[in-house]
Design a protein around this motif. Sequence first.
Motif, PDB file in Angstrom:
ATOM      1  N   ARG A   1       0.838  -1.198   0.000  1.00 28.99           N
ATOM      2  CA  ARG A   1       0.000   0.000   0.000  1.00 28.99           C
ATOM      3  C   ARG A   1       0.876   1.252   0.000  1.00 28.99           C
ATOM      4  NH1 ARG A   1      -2.803  -1.012   4.081  1.00 28.99           N
ATOM      5  NH2 ARG A   1      -4.792  -1.633   3.127  1.00 28.99           N
TER       6      ARG A   1
ATOM      7  N   ARG B   1      -3.578   3.754  -1.586  1.00 27.21           N
ATOM      8  CA  ARG B   1      -4.055   2.750  -2.531  1.00 27.21           C
ATOM      9  C   ARG B   1      -3.044   1.611  -2.684  1.00 27.21           C
ATOM     10  NH1 ARG B   1      -6.272   6.029  -7.679  1.00 27.21           N
ATOM     11  NH2 ARG B   1      -7.160   3.962  -8.156  1.00 27.21           N
TER      12      ARG B   1
ATOM     13  N   GLU C   1      -4.210  -2.537  -7.215  1.00 27.64           N
ATOM     14  CA  GLU C   1      -5.296  -1.690  -7.713  1.00 27.64           C
ATOM     15  C   GLU C   1      -4.772  -0.666  -8.703  1.00 27.64           C
ATOM     16  OE1 GLU C   1      -8.045   1.995  -6.026  1.00 27.64           O
ATOM     17  OE2 GLU C   1      -6.806   0.801  -4.649  1.00 27.64           O
TER      18      GLU C   1
END
Length: 271
Positions: free
Chosen positions: A26, A48, A52
């Motif tokens: 992350r 994020r 992703e």
Amino acid sequence: MLDGLLDPVLLLRTVRDQDGKVTDLRVEHANAPTVDLAGRDAAELRGRRLTELYPGMVASGTFDRLRTAAADGIPYRGEAERYVETVAGSTRSSAMTVHATPFQDGLLLTWRAHDERDRRIAQLAQTARLARVGTWEWHPGERRITCSDGVPQLFGAPTGTAGLDPRAALDAVAPADREAVRTAARALLDGRTPVIADFAVRAADGRRDLRALGEATRADDGRLLALSGVVQDVTPGGAPNRPSTTPATASPTSAAAPRTSSAPSAPSNRP
């Protein structure tokens, strides 16, 4: 300290499952120069996950190598290779070298683009973000306004939105400014350009003040070929203001003017 570096740097924290296995990384922090392949800056990356953000990195195997580096605490030194990502339906690619260094429970990740064109585009994108300015363009018959990255978000569109819907853009304008927006749109379509416009748009926590410049391009026979221009966020300090009831007034001009209207809304009046 990271903000003083010339290359982008991401501080990544591991995401682990119940057994302690690293399943993802992350973004905890991104330094000021960060502009990724998709044109996203630091604010758009924080919080994020890599899976992703970069499905192309997962498909290429680079993500697995980074996950292993984080789990084993060993540096990763990638070779120059071409990375491909799809953003809002558009494929973007660049030759880059990616390096990662273990740091606390994660990695410091940095990369360098080798395509001179990509490097220049990234530098221009960073400059535009610092100046809070973007470009827009509309051609007769088109249903959407083409914009540079970040412009749709000024009008309340979600991150990653490609282009602007003219009606949605007008709806985002403060009610007191909408008639002036329409007036300036008509002025652009009638050929009275350039138009400089100051107007407010509604934000979740107040409002933002924008300044737009619009010009019309016409063929030799007078046919309208395109409307184009720039829009800048001129909100003092960059933070949204409290709502204002001061209305705009329309006045197309070739020099700075009082509050007028937003040229990007022009297509909503004459398709």
